[in-house]
Design a protein around this motif. Structure first.
Motif, short mmCIF file in Angstrom:
data_model
loop_
_atom_site.label_atom_id
_atom_site.label_comp_id
_atom_site.label_asym_id
_atom_site.label_seq_id
_atom_site.Cartn_x
_atom_site.Cartn_y
_atom_site.Cartn_z
N MET A 132 50.00 31.86 37.79
CA MET A 132 49.46 30.67 37.12
C MET A 132 48.20 30.22 37.86
O MET A 132 47.98 30.56 39.02
CB MET A 132 50.48 29.53 37.14
N ARG A 133 47.42 29.42 37.16
CA ARG A 133 46.23 28.86 37.79
C ARG A 133 46.59 27.53 38.43
O ARG A 133 47.37 26.75 37.90
CB ARG A 133 45.13 28.66 36.75
N ALA A 134 45.98 27.27 39.60
CA ALA A 134 46.26 26.02 40.32
C ALA A 134 45.10 25.72 41.25
O ALA A 134 44.36 26.63 41.65
CB ALA A 134 47.55 26.15 41.12
N ALA A 135 44.92 24.44 41.56
CA ALA A 135 43.97 24.07 42.60
C ALA A 135 44.53 24.53 43.94
O ALA A 135 45.73 24.42 44.20
CB ALA A 135 43.75 22.57 42.61
N ILE A 136 43.67 25.10 44.76
CA ILE A 136 44.09 25.61 46.06
C ILE A 136 43.26 24.90 47.13
O ILE A 136 42.02 24.88 47.05
CB ILE A 136 43.84 27.12 46.20
N VAL A 179 51.53 18.48 32.23
CA VAL A 179 50.77 17.98 31.08
C VAL A 179 49.51 17.26 31.55
O VAL A 179 48.42 17.49 31.05
CB VAL A 179 51.65 17.03 30.22
N LEU A 180 49.68 16.37 32.52
CA LEU A 180 48.55 15.66 33.11
C LEU A 180 48.76 15.55 34.61
O LEU A 180 49.89 15.38 35.07
CB LEU A 180 48.43 14.24 32.54
N ALA A 181 47.67 15.63 35.35
CA ALA A 181 47.74 15.44 36.80
C ALA A 181 46.49 14.68 37.21
O ALA A 181 45.51 14.61 36.46
CB ALA A 181 47.80 16.78 37.52
N GLY A 219 48.15 22.04 39.08
CA GLY A 219 48.40 23.43 38.73
C GLY A 219 49.08 23.45 37.38
O GLY A 219 49.42 22.40 36.83
N GLN A 220 49.33 24.62 36.86
CA GLN A 220 49.88 24.70 35.51
C GLN A 220 51.37 24.39 35.45
O GLN A 220 51.87 23.97 34.41
CB GLN A 220 49.60 26.09 34.92
N ALA A 221 52.08 24.64 36.55
CA ALA A 221 53.53 24.41 36.55
C ALA A 221 54.00 24.14 37.97
O ALA A 221 53.32 24.48 38.95
CB ALA A 221 54.28 25.60 35.96
#
Ligand SMILES: [Zn+2]
Length: 237
Positions: A1-5, A33-35, A118-120
Motif C-alpha cells: 500500500m502507499r503511505a507517508a514515510i 478515509v480521511l487523515a 497511509g491507505q490502511a
C-alpha cells in the motif's frame, strides 16, 4: 500500500509499506478515509522531538475492512474514529481514564505501527480502541468534523476539562492553533459564558468567533493581561 514515510529530518515522502494483515485476534484492518497532519508531526519533521524512521500519522477515520475473532464492538463496513493511541481499557491506567498510558497500548504512526497517513492501518486492540460512528451516508463536511475527534478536538476538550470549565465560567484560551480553537469550542460546549481567545491572526480570530469566542485579545504576553484589565470588568469573577 502507499503511505507517508518518515525518513528523518525534513524528509517525509510517499512510499510503499506492506499491506496490513490481522496478526492478533484483537486486531482490525481499517481502510483510511480521511487523515490529517498533527502539530506533533511537525515537531518530528523539524527534528524537535525524536521519531523512528517509518510510518507516520496518528489522526484518521476509516472503514473497517476486517476484524479479528476477538473484536466484538466493530464489524466490517463500520465507519470508525481512531484515537491517536490504541488501548485496552482494562489496565489500571485505562481504568483511571489515562488511556495514553495504557500498559498494552501504543501510538499509531510511531515508525513501526501503521500510521494514519497511509491507505490502511492494522489497529491493535481494535475493540477497545475504535469508536463506531452511527448512521451512514455522511457528508464530506461531517466526515471532516469527525476526523477532528481523532485528536485535535479531543485535545482541546481535554484542556477545557482539565481547566475545570463549567457553566457560567469566564475562560481565556491562550493559543490560536487548531487545539486552541478546539478549546474555544469545547469551553462553549461546557457552558462557559465568556471565552476570551488570545489571537493575533485575523483568519484564526474569525474561526474563534465562529466557535463561540466572545472576546478577542490580540496583545501578546504581559500586554494581554493588561488588555484584560482594560475591558469591562463587571462580568469578571
Ligand atoms: Zn490500558
Amino acid at each position: 500500500m502507499r503511505a507517508a514515510i518518515f525518513r528523518g529530518l525534513r524528509a517525509i515522502e510517499v512510499g510503499e509499506r506492506p499491506d496490513p494483515v490481522i496478526r492478533e485476534p484483537t486486531d482490525a484492518i481499517v481502510r483510511v478515509v480521511l487523515a490529517c497532519v498533527c502539530g506533533s508531526d511537525l515537531w518530528y519533521y523539524r527534528g524537535e522531538s525524536p521519531h523512528a524512521a517509518g510510518s507516520i500519522g496518528h489522526e484518521f477515520i476509516g472503514v473497517v475492512e476486517q476484524a479479528g475473532t476477538d473484536v466484538a464492538t466493530v464489524s466490517p463496513g463500520d465507519l470508525v474514529v481512531a484515537p491517536f493511541i490504541y488501548s485496552d481499557m482494562t489496565c489500571p491506567h485505562c481504568q483511571h481514564g489515562s488511556t495514553i498510558s495504557c500498559k498494552r497500548g501504543g501510538s499509531f504512526g510511531d515508525g513501526t505501527i501503521d500510521g494514519g497517513q497511509g491507505q490502511a492501518v492494522r489497529v491493535p486492540l481494535a475493540g477497545s480502541t475504535l469508536v463506531r460512528v452511527p448512521g451512514g451516508n455522511h457528508s464530506d463536511q461531517t466526515l471532516r468534523s469527525l476526523l477532528t475527534l481523532s485528536d485535535v478536538m479531543a485535545t482541546g476538550h481535554h484542556a477545557a476539562i482539565s481547566a475545570g470549565v463549567g457553566p457560567g465560567d469566564v475562560v481565556a484560551v491562550v493559543g490560536d492553533g487548531a487545539v486552541g480553537l478546539s478549546a474555544v469550542l469545547a469551553a462553549r460546549r461546557l457552558g462557559a459564558e465568556r471565552v476570551i481567545a488570545l489571537s493575533r491572526h485575523p483568519d484564526r480570530q474569525a474561526v474563534a468567533k465562529a466557535f463561540g469566542a466572545t472576546d478577542i485579545v490580540a496583545a501578546p504576553g504581559d500586554e494581554a493581561t493588561e488588555a484584560r484589565h482594560g475591558t469591562d470588568r463587571r462580568d469578571w469573577r
